[in-house]
Design an enzyme around this catalytic site. Structure first.
Site, PDB file in Angstrom:
ATOM      1  N   ALA A 155      96.366  71.921  21.592  1.00 39.18           N
ATOM      2  CA  ALA A 155      95.960  72.187  20.202  1.00 39.18           C
ATOM      3  C   ALA A 155      94.504  71.813  19.983  1.00 39.18           C
ATOM      4  CB  ALA A 155      96.856  71.416  19.243  1.00 39.18           C
ATOM      5  N   TYR A 156      94.087  70.699  20.568  1.00 39.82           N
ATOM      6  CA  TYR A 156      92.693  70.262  20.430  1.00 39.82           C
ATOM      7  C   TYR A 156      91.761  71.269  21.096  1.00 39.82           C
ATOM      8  CZ  TYR A 156      88.507  67.339  21.027  1.00 39.82           C
ATOM      9  OH  TYR A 156      87.221  66.852  21.011  1.00 39.82           O
TER      10      TYR A 156
END
Length: 247
Positions: A155-156
Protein backbone atom coordinates in the site's frame (compact mmCIF):
# COMPACT_ATOMS: atom_id res chain seq x y z
CA UNK A 1 28.64 18.67 -2.01
CA UNK A 2 28.80 22.40 -1.56
CA UNK A 3 26.77 24.99 -3.36
CA UNK A 4 27.11 28.72 -3.67
CA UNK A 5 24.92 30.35 -1.03
CA UNK A 6 21.94 32.18 -2.50
CA UNK A 7 20.39 34.49 0.06
CA UNK A 8 17.63 35.56 -2.32
CA UNK A 9 15.96 32.16 -2.73
CA UNK A 10 13.12 30.78 -0.63
CA UNK A 11 12.29 27.13 0.05
CA UNK A 12 9.16 25.60 1.54
CA UNK A 13 9.72 22.17 3.12
CA UNK A 14 6.62 20.17 4.00
CA UNK A 15 7.07 17.76 6.88
CA UNK A 16 9.97 19.95 7.95
CA UNK A 17 9.46 19.51 11.68
CA UNK A 18 11.21 16.15 11.96
CA UNK A 19 13.07 13.29 10.29
CA UNK A 20 14.43 13.87 6.81
CA UNK A 21 12.36 17.04 6.42
CA UNK A 22 14.06 18.77 9.31
CA UNK A 23 17.55 17.94 8.05
CA UNK A 24 16.56 19.08 4.54
CA UNK A 25 15.33 22.40 5.92
CA UNK A 26 18.55 22.94 7.85
CA UNK A 27 20.68 21.98 4.85
CA UNK A 28 18.90 24.37 2.51
CA UNK A 29 19.35 27.13 5.09
CA UNK A 30 23.08 26.39 5.09
CA UNK A 31 23.00 26.90 1.33
CA UNK A 32 21.54 30.36 1.87
CA UNK A 33 17.83 29.70 1.40
CA UNK A 34 15.22 31.36 3.55
CA UNK A 35 13.18 28.36 4.69
CA UNK A 36 9.52 27.86 5.54
CA UNK A 37 9.07 24.80 7.75
CA UNK A 38 5.62 23.27 7.25
CA UNK A 39 4.08 21.12 9.97
CA UNK A 40 0.75 19.36 10.36
CA UNK A 41 0.38 18.89 14.11
CA UNK A 42 3.62 19.48 15.95
CA UNK A 43 4.22 23.19 15.99
CA UNK A 44 6.79 22.93 18.79
CA UNK A 45 9.09 20.74 16.67
CA UNK A 46 8.71 23.05 13.70
CA UNK A 47 9.64 26.00 15.89
CA UNK A 48 12.71 24.08 17.06
CA UNK A 49 13.81 23.72 13.45
CA UNK A 50 13.22 27.42 12.88
CA UNK A 51 15.22 28.28 16.01
CA UNK A 52 18.13 26.12 14.86
CA UNK A 53 18.20 27.91 11.51
CA UNK A 54 17.86 31.42 12.90
CA UNK A 55 20.49 30.77 15.58
CA UNK A 56 23.08 30.44 12.81
CA UNK A 57 21.96 33.60 11.03
CA UNK A 58 19.43 32.09 8.64
CA UNK A 59 15.88 33.18 7.90
CA UNK A 60 13.04 30.79 8.66
CA UNK A 61 9.44 30.57 9.76
CA UNK A 62 7.02 27.81 10.70
CA UNK A 63 3.76 27.41 8.82
CA UNK A 64 1.02 24.94 9.68
CA UNK A 65 -1.60 23.06 7.72
CA UNK A 66 -2.69 19.67 6.42
CA UNK A 67 -0.93 19.02 3.10
CA UNK A 68 -4.06 17.32 1.75
CA UNK A 69 -6.26 20.34 2.50
CA UNK A 70 -6.18 22.68 -0.49
CA UNK A 71 -7.42 25.69 1.49
CA UNK A 72 -4.85 25.17 4.22
CA UNK A 73 -2.06 24.85 1.67
CA UNK A 74 -3.23 27.89 -0.28
CA UNK A 75 -3.06 29.86 2.95
CA UNK A 76 0.35 28.41 3.80
CA UNK A 77 1.80 29.31 0.41
CA UNK A 78 0.35 32.83 0.66
CA UNK A 79 1.85 33.22 4.14
CA UNK A 80 5.30 32.19 2.94
CA UNK A 81 5.19 34.47 -0.09
CA UNK A 82 4.09 37.41 2.04
CA UNK A 83 6.68 36.84 4.76
CA UNK A 84 9.67 35.84 2.63
CA UNK A 85 8.98 37.53 -0.69
CA UNK A 86 8.19 34.54 -2.91
CA UNK A 87 8.87 30.82 -3.26
CA UNK A 88 11.55 29.21 -5.43
CA UNK A 89 11.79 25.63 -4.18
CA UNK A 90 9.19 23.29 -2.72
CA UNK A 91 10.35 20.06 -1.09
CA UNK A 92 7.50 17.71 -0.23
CA UNK A 93 8.78 15.30 2.43
CA UNK A 94 5.44 14.96 4.26
CA UNK A 95 4.27 11.36 4.24
CA UNK A 96 3.13 8.41 6.31
CA UNK A 97 4.02 4.71 6.10
CA UNK A 98 1.88 1.84 7.40
CA UNK A 99 3.08 -1.69 6.64
CA UNK A 100 0.89 -4.76 6.27
CA UNK A 101 0.34 -7.69 3.92
CA UNK A 102 -2.34 -6.97 1.34
CA UNK A 103 -4.71 -9.61 2.75
CA UNK A 104 -4.78 -8.08 6.23
CA UNK A 105 -4.39 -4.34 5.61
CA UNK A 106 -7.04 -2.22 7.27
CA UNK A 107 -8.48 -0.20 4.40
CA UNK A 108 -8.73 2.85 6.63
CA UNK A 109 -4.92 2.76 6.77
CA UNK A 110 -4.83 2.58 2.98
CA UNK A 111 -7.04 5.66 2.84
CA UNK A 112 -4.85 7.53 5.35
CA UNK A 113 -1.70 6.88 3.35
CA UNK A 114 -3.29 7.76 0.06
CA UNK A 115 -4.73 10.98 1.49
CA UNK A 116 -1.35 12.21 2.73
CA UNK A 117 1.02 10.65 0.22
CA UNK A 118 -1.01 11.03 -3.00
CA UNK A 119 -3.56 13.78 -2.42
CA UNK A 120 -1.13 15.71 -0.21
CA UNK A 121 1.58 15.59 -2.86
CA UNK A 122 -0.91 16.60 -5.53
CA UNK A 123 -2.20 19.58 -3.52
CA UNK A 124 1.31 20.80 -2.69
CA UNK A 125 2.44 20.36 -6.30
CA UNK A 126 -0.63 22.21 -7.53
CA UNK A 127 0.13 25.17 -5.29
CA UNK A 128 3.80 25.05 -6.31
CA UNK A 129 2.92 24.99 -10.02
CA UNK A 130 0.77 28.06 -9.51
CA UNK A 131 3.24 30.09 -7.47
CA UNK A 132 6.91 29.15 -8.03
CA UNK A 133 9.17 31.73 -9.60
CA UNK A 134 11.17 31.08 -12.74
CA UNK A 135 14.31 29.08 -11.97
CA UNK A 136 12.51 27.12 -9.27
CA UNK A 137 12.38 23.45 -8.35
CA UNK A 138 9.78 21.03 -7.06
CA UNK A 139 11.19 17.99 -5.25
CA UNK A 140 8.85 15.18 -4.25
CA UNK A 141 9.60 12.10 -2.18
CA UNK A 142 9.21 8.51 -3.32
CA UNK A 143 10.92 5.39 -1.95
CA UNK A 144 13.43 2.85 -3.27
CA UNK A 145 10.98 0.11 -2.29
CA UNK A 146 9.14 0.94 -5.52
CA UNK A 147 11.93 -1.10 -7.14
CA UNK A 148 12.70 -3.66 -4.41
CA UNK A 149 9.09 -4.85 -3.92
CA UNK A 150 9.41 -5.88 -0.27
CA UNK A 151 6.52 -7.77 1.33
CA UNK A 152 4.17 -5.69 3.55
CA UNK A 153 5.03 -2.47 1.65
CA UNK A 154 2.35 -2.83 -1.02
CA UNK A 155 0.00 0.00 0.00
CA UNK A 156 2.85 2.37 0.82
CA UNK A 157 4.63 1.63 -2.46
CA UNK A 158 1.38 2.12 -4.38
CA UNK A 159 1.12 5.62 -2.97
CA UNK A 160 4.73 6.43 -3.79
CA UNK A 161 4.51 5.02 -7.31
CA UNK A 162 1.71 7.51 -7.83
CA UNK A 163 4.03 10.27 -6.61
CA UNK A 164 6.63 9.25 -9.19
CA UNK A 165 4.07 9.30 -12.01
CA UNK A 166 2.80 12.70 -10.88
CA UNK A 167 6.34 14.06 -10.79
CA UNK A 168 7.19 12.97 -14.33
CA UNK A 169 3.99 14.37 -15.80
CA UNK A 170 4.23 17.71 -13.98
CA UNK A 171 7.78 18.22 -15.27
CA UNK A 172 6.37 18.14 -18.81
CA UNK A 173 3.37 20.29 -17.96
CA UNK A 174 5.67 23.08 -16.76
CA UNK A 175 7.43 23.32 -20.12
CA UNK A 176 8.76 26.84 -20.74
CA UNK A 177 8.56 27.90 -17.07
CA UNK A 178 12.21 27.07 -16.14
CA UNK A 179 10.98 25.00 -13.19
CA UNK A 180 12.38 21.52 -12.63
CA UNK A 181 10.32 18.73 -11.10
CA UNK A 182 12.06 15.67 -9.69
CA UNK A 183 11.62 13.06 -6.98
CA UNK A 184 14.08 11.63 -4.48
CA UNK A 185 13.63 7.95 -3.59
CA UNK A 186 15.52 7.16 -0.39
CA UNK A 187 16.64 3.70 0.54
CA UNK A 188 16.57 2.50 4.16
CA UNK A 189 17.33 5.62 6.19
CA UNK A 190 17.70 5.91 9.96
CA UNK A 191 14.62 7.98 10.75
CA UNK A 192 11.75 7.32 13.19
CA UNK A 193 9.48 6.57 10.20
CA UNK A 194 11.78 3.74 9.09
CA UNK A 195 12.94 2.41 12.47
CA UNK A 196 9.52 2.26 14.12
CA UNK A 197 8.47 -1.34 14.80
CA UNK A 198 11.67 -2.98 13.51
CA UNK A 199 13.88 -5.15 15.72
CA UNK A 200 17.69 -5.00 15.69
CA UNK A 201 18.03 -8.02 13.39
CA UNK A 202 15.74 -6.47 10.79
CA UNK A 203 17.54 -3.14 10.93
CA UNK A 204 20.91 -4.90 10.56
CA UNK A 205 19.61 -6.85 7.56
CA UNK A 206 18.55 -3.62 5.85
CA UNK A 207 21.94 -2.05 6.61
CA UNK A 208 23.83 -4.98 5.09
CA UNK A 209 21.69 -4.91 1.92
CA UNK A 210 23.60 -1.97 0.44
CA UNK A 211 27.18 -2.20 -0.85
CA UNK A 212 28.09 0.49 1.68
CA UNK A 213 26.75 -1.79 4.45
CA UNK A 214 25.02 0.90 6.48
CA UNK A 215 21.70 2.63 6.70
CA UNK A 216 21.35 5.97 5.05
CA UNK A 217 21.41 9.07 7.20
CA UNK A 218 19.01 11.99 6.80
CA UNK A 219 22.05 14.07 5.84
CA UNK A 220 22.65 11.75 2.86
CA UNK A 221 19.16 12.44 1.56
CA UNK A 222 19.48 16.16 2.22
CA UNK A 223 22.57 16.20 -0.04
CA UNK A 224 20.47 14.88 -2.91
CA UNK A 225 17.76 17.46 -2.26
CA UNK A 226 20.29 20.30 -2.10
CA UNK A 227 21.68 19.17 -5.46
CA UNK A 228 18.26 19.23 -7.11
CA UNK A 229 17.32 22.50 -5.42
CA UNK A 230 20.50 24.27 -6.45
CA UNK A 231 22.96 23.43 -9.23
CA UNK A 232 21.10 20.59 -10.94
CA UNK A 233 19.24 22.67 -13.51
CA UNK A 234 19.61 20.08 -16.28
CA UNK A 235 18.06 17.28 -14.24
CA UNK A 236 14.31 17.36 -14.78
CA UNK A 237 11.48 14.82 -14.75
CA UNK A 238 13.63 12.22 -12.99
CA UNK A 239 13.55 9.99 -9.92
CA UNK A 240 16.86 10.06 -8.05
CA UNK A 241 17.43 6.87 -6.06
CA UNK A 242 19.46 7.89 -3.00
CA UNK A 243 20.04 4.48 -1.50
CA UNK A 244 23.72 3.63 -1.26
CA UNK A 245 23.60 1.25 -4.22
CA UNK A 246 20.60 -0.82 -3.13
CA UNK A 247 19.44 -2.86 -6.11
Amino acid sequence: MSTTPDTNRVALVTGGSGGIGRVVAERLAQDGFAVAVQYAGNRAKAEETVATITATGGRALAVGGDVADEEAMSTAFDTVRSALGGIDVVVNTAGIMILSPVESLDLSDLDRMHRTNIRGTFVVNQQAARTLRSGGAIINFSTSVVRTQLPTYSAYVASKAAVEAMTLVLARELRGRDITVNAVAPGPTATPLFLDGKDDATIDRFAKATPLERLGRPEDIAEAVAFLAGPARWINGQVLYANGGLA
